[in-house]
Design an enzyme around this catalytic site. Structure first.
Site, PDB file in Angstrom:
ATOM      1  CG  HIS A  32      -6.492  15.662   1.269  1.00 62.59           C
ATOM      2  ND1 HIS A  32      -6.716  14.866   0.170  1.00 62.59           N
ATOM      3  CD2 HIS A  32      -6.401  14.826   2.333  1.00 62.59           C
ATOM      4  CE1 HIS A  32      -6.756  13.605   0.563  1.00 62.59           C
ATOM      5  NE2 HIS A  32      -6.547  13.546   1.868  1.00 62.59           N
TER       6      HIS A  32
ATOM      7  NE  ARG B 271      -0.900   4.055  11.803  1.00 69.25           N
ATOM      8  CZ  ARG B 271      -1.552   4.394  10.694  1.00 69.25           C
ATOM      9  NH1 ARG B 271      -2.781   3.980  10.483  1.00 69.25           N
ATOM     10  NH2 ARG B 271      -0.998   5.166   9.790  1.00 69.25           N
TER      11      ARG B 271
ATOM     12  CG  ASP C  55      -3.149  10.791   5.209  1.00 65.27           C
ATOM     13  OD1 ASP C  55      -2.160  10.262   5.724  1.00 65.27           O
ATOM     14  OD2 ASP C  55      -3.844  10.245   4.331  1.00 65.27           O
TER      15      ASP C  55
ATOM     16  CD  GLU D  37      -0.823   8.227   0.813  1.00 67.57           C
ATOM     17  OE1 GLU D  37      -0.306   7.835   1.876  1.00 67.57           O
ATOM     18  OE2 GLU D  37      -2.044   8.259   0.624  1.00 67.57           O
TER      19      GLU D  37
ATOM     20  CD  GLU E  80      -7.817   5.714   5.996  1.00 66.42           C
ATOM     21  OE1 GLU E  80      -7.040   4.773   5.782  1.00 66.42           O
ATOM     22  OE2 GLU E  80      -7.669   6.853   5.513  1.00 66.42           O
TER      23      GLU E  80
ATOM     24  CD  GLU F  53      -3.149   0.882   2.019  1.00 70.22           C
ATOM     25  OE1 GLU F  53      -3.401  -0.277   2.406  1.00 70.22           O
ATOM     26  OE2 GLU F  53      -3.905   1.848   2.218  1.00 70.22           O
TER      27      GLU F  53
ATOM     28  CE  LYS G  29      -1.292   8.487   9.005  1.00 70.96           C
ATOM     29  NZ  LYS G  29      -2.064   8.385   7.756  1.00 70.96           N
TER      30      LYS G  29
ATOM     31  CG  ASN H 120      -5.242  -0.377   5.870  1.00 74.29           C
ATOM     32  OD1 ASN H 120      -5.782   0.119   6.855  1.00 74.29           O
ATOM     33  ND2 ASN H 120      -4.946   0.329   4.792  1.00 74.29           N
TER      34      ASN H 120
ATOM     35  CE  LYS I 245      -6.198   2.623   8.794  1.00 77.12           C
ATOM     36  NZ  LYS I 245      -5.755   2.823   7.396  1.00 77.12           N
TER      37      LYS I 245
HETATM   38  O1  GCW Z   1      -2.435   8.092   4.194  1.00 73.84           O
HETATM   39  C1  GCW Z   1      -3.541   7.297   4.245  1.00 73.84           C
HETATM   40  C2  GCW Z   1      -3.298   6.397   3.105  1.00 73.84           C
HETATM   41  C3  GCW Z   1      -3.763   4.990   3.349  1.00 73.84           C
HETATM   42  C4  GCW Z   1      -3.192   4.538   4.680  1.00 73.84           C
HETATM   43  C5  GCW Z   1      -3.752   5.438   5.777  1.00 73.84           C
HETATM   44  C6  GCW Z   1      -3.161   5.112   7.133  1.00 73.84           C
HETATM   45  C7  GCW Z   1      -2.386   2.402   5.326  1.00 73.84           C
HETATM   46  O2  GCW Z   1      -3.869   6.947   1.962  1.00 73.84           O
HETATM   47  O3  GCW Z   1      -3.292   4.209   2.289  1.00 73.84           O
HETATM   48  O4  GCW Z   1      -3.471   3.199   4.960  1.00 73.84           O
HETATM   49  O5  GCW Z   1      -3.427   6.760   5.513  1.00 73.84           O
HETATM   50  O6  GCW Z   1      -2.170   5.746   7.501  1.00 73.84           O
HETATM   51  O7  GCW Z   1      -3.679   4.258   7.815  1.00 73.84           O
END
Ligand code: GCW
Length: 710
Positions: free
Chosen positions: A530, A329, A368, A396, A296, A172, A363, A215, A292
């Site tokens: 974003h 997280r 993000d 990313e 999401e 991912e 983070k 994930n 996690k």
């Molecule tokens: O940054 C977003 C990403 C997802 C990622 C998520 C996370 C692993 O687009 O791909 O999933 O955050 O940090 O959990």
């Protein structure tokens, strides 16, 4: 001889004669054979023969000098002594007492007066390994002398990579090919890359790794997979790298046959305790779990009416008897309020309620991993709960495997931010290392950019981000400039090309150091965020508005462009996200003129004709920033092309080609954003700036096939 064979031979001969040769980047920064080393630097080595640090040094020495470093029973002039406090020769040096506060991973490198003896000493073999790699770095970068007096220890206890690698081999947000973990071959077959990976990490001080995606598949915890993990752990162990796993919170239900995964259910608790026991039996130094949950769409304690505290503590109790930790997280954002506020709102209230082997992984920014974000207000807000920063090494949102963006300056900016948690000087660098509020242990994570590509990271310069993460996890005070210097020298030095190479390195360093700001300029300057294309996050799609989609996955949610202006009002008259920061920062962000312009559109909805510090209107400034980003990338192309003489042919050509794409992409970003925002500002792009070369309608049609869920 066929035509192609002939061309091949000629190419080979030309490369041989010109001293240029193909280099695929697989050796990373550990290209010892390219270092210029005087064989007489050391007369021999005094150390335990079976210890890994000495072996590593010996191997590198062979590569550097083409000859063996003699073993010596006792030191003589110009000896190198490598040993722990238990070794008799170290005891004789008098260094032992100086190592008292060096901990399990610190070391001393010292030249002894008189006969040019160099000593690397540590309390443990781990410290010794780091010391040896430090010494090698000094030699590689021509900084070695007989007057060394270095004392180091890491600022974070756990310095770990997070692989977002799936069990099917995909990654991912990975841009360097498939996963290096060959789950289908393990545990029987051990890829040679595991050890190379371990060495590279150890060389920059990384001491832990999470092998699988946050994930997480429940399958990861099956007996079959734990045995595979054991095989990897066995390879990483000599390099002092501990293995962790991401877990799926529903595992008891999914693979344990239980009717629930409720963290307060006694069978669920027992399942996790048994699982921990099973893992530690095979991997006695197993690190723990990364989780996690309720994020999401992933399962978590809230599915059962429980809290993050219930979930984290239950896992912590299972790991506690074995010394394991839980990294839980804070990346959660249930739809509702301004997304920027959600993690803080969810976690801040739990301060002090977690077990002492839980750490909250946060983070760097509140959204993000955007090209630029203010720091997450959770840092400094949790006084009784350890927090660990999560940085994203994989790009990313920063051009992925294609754009040259050196991330150290972005991370440095983060570390240098003042939270004001305990008054002025409460920098993130201090908050996260337990120097503002004491923490029982500290940690830092970086989402890995490693894959099976020959050069590991996709882009040759992306290796610098892996390197930089390791160096900063060791010491968050090292300057980006020093990191760039070290990395360039080790990565590009070439025995056949000096001394001209040094002339090239300065412009390359300048390019690296400005590259993050440049990407911010051509992607989202002045606090925009974003506005990426749906799902793949590579290119621009500020217009993206998919009916029925989660609003906070859509660019229009974030930029809020209208006929009045641009930006998200997070001040006291808006979502009031500013209030999550300490005074005076909340006031600084809240004021239109006091808000740093780099965060302006993050915190304010600003009129198009607002006067910026430059004297330009917001609209004009925006145009200038985008244009500047484009011009900078073109400058990088020139710098790179000029360096042809000091870079090997293969890497030169590969980077050159990626810079061409980056240059086109920068124009794509500029045209897309300016033409789109112009439909709101209704003002011309300043006439002295270059004109768009695309039609907005054409850009809107671009759909890259890089699918992902959000
Ligand atoms: O940054 C977003 C990403 C997802 C990622 C998520 C996370 C692993 O687009 O791909 O999933 O955050 O940090 O959990």
């Amino acid at each position: 001889m066929s035509g192609t064979k002939k061309t091949g031979l000629i190419l080979w001969l030309t490369l041989l004669l010109t001293g240029a040769y193909a280099e695929d980047g697989s050796r990373l920064w550990l290209r010892f054979s390219e270092a210029k080393v005087d064989k007489t630097l050391f007369s021999g080595i005094v150390s335990k023969t079976d210890a890994l640090p000495a072996k590593e040094f010996g191997m590198a020495w062979n590569e550097m000098t083409g000859s063996e470093l003699k073993r010596q029973a006792a030191p003589s002039s110009k000896s190198l002594i490598v040993g722990t406090v238990n070794d008799k020769h170290i005891k004789q040096t008098g260094i032992v007492s100086d190592l008292k506060n060096s901990g399990a991973e610190g070391y001393i490198i010292r030249s002894l007066k008189g006969d040019s003896v160099t000593v690397v000493a540590a309390n443990t073999e781990a410290g010794l390994l780091y010391g040896v790699f430090h010494l090698l770095r000094l030699i590689q970068t021509e900084k070695f002398s007989y007057q060394l007096n270095i004392k180091e220890k890491p600022l974070y206890d756990v310095r770990l990579l997070n692989h977002w690698d799936n069990l099917d081999g995909t990654i991912e947000r990975g841009y360097a090919g498939h996963s290096i973990w060959k789950w289908n071959e393990l545990p029987g077959k051990i890829s040679p890359r595991y050890e190379e990976y371990a060495r590279a990490n150890a060389s920059v001080g990384i001491n832990a790794t999470v092998l699988n995606n946050v994930n997480a598949s429940p399958q990861m915890l099956t007996k079959e997979y734990i045995q595979k993990v054991q095989a990897i752990a066995n390879v990483l162990r000599p390099y002092h790298i501990r293995v962790f796993l991401s877990i799926n919170f529903s595992s008891p239900k999914e693979i344990g046959g239980l009717p629930t995964s409720d963290p307060l259910d006694k069978n669920v608790k027992k399942w996790w305790s048994d699982k921990a026991k099973e893992i530690y039996k095979l991997i006695p130094d197993f690190g723990g779990f990364l989780v996690k949950a309720n994020s999401e769409g992933l399962p978590g304690p809230m599915d059962y009416g429980r809290t993050h505290v219930d979930g984290a503590n239950m896992l912590a109790d299972a790991l506690k008897p074995f010394g394991g930790i839980v990294m839980w997280r804070a990346f959660v954002y249930e739809p509702g309020d301004d997304r920027v506020k959600l993690a803080y709102n969810e976690f801040h209230k739990f301060d002090g309620m977690f077990r002492d082997n839980v750490i909250i992984q946060v983070k760097n920014g509140p959204i993000d991993f955007q090209p630029r974000e203010p720091f997450s207000p959770l840092f400094g807000a949790m006084k009784k709960t350890p927090l660990m920063p999560e940085l994203q090494i994989t790009q990313e949102y920063l051009g992925q495997g294609t754009h040259l963006v050196f991330l150290a300056p972005m991370w440095q900016e983060f570390f240098e931010d003042d939270t004001f948690a305990r008054g002025k000087g409460s920098f993130i660098a201090k908050v996260t290392t337990g120097n503002i509020y004491p923490q029982k242990f500290t940690a830092i994570a970086g989402v890995a950019n490693i894959g099976e590509d020959a050069n590991w990271c996709g882009h040759h310069f992306a290796q610098a981000n892996w390197y930089a993460f390791g160096r900063l996890a060791w010491n968050n005070q090292i300057s980006s400039e020093q990191i760039a210097d070290e990395w360039i020298t080790q990565t590009f030095q070439n025995k056949n090309k000096r001394p001209s190479d040094k002339n090239c390195w300065l412009p390359i360093k300048k390019m690296m150091l400005s590259s993050h700001e440049t990407a911010v300029d051509y992607m989202m300057p002045l606090g925009l965020h974003h506005i990426f294309a749906w799902t793949h996050h590579y290119g621009p799609e500020p217009w993206c508005d998919i009916p029925g989609a989660r609003p906070d996955w859509l660019p229009v949610y974030y930029h809020r462009a209208d006929s009045v202006g641009l930006g998200y009002n997070r001040t006291t008259t808006g979502s009031n996200a500013v209030s999550q920061y300490y005074t005076p920062l909340n006031e600084e962000f809240n004021g239109l003129s006091s808000c740093p312009e780099k965060y302006l559109l993050w915190f304010h909805h600003v009129p198009w004709n607002y006067r910026m510090k430059s004297g330009r209107t917001l609209w004009d400034e925006l145009c200038y920033r985008y244009d500047n980003g484009v011009q900078q990338v073109r400058e990088y192309q020139k710098i790179w092309d000029k360096s042809e003489n000091c870079i090997d042919a293969q890497r030169f050509a590969e980077v050159q080609s990626k810079l061409r794409t980056q240059s086109r992409d920068a124009v794509w970003w500029k045209d897309a954003c300016l033409l789109y925002f112009q439909t709101f500002s209704k003002q011309p792009i300043p006439y002295n700036l270059e004109r768009p070369v695309h039609e907005l309608d054409d850009l809107k049609k671009i759909k890259l096939n890089m699918g992902h869920h959000n």
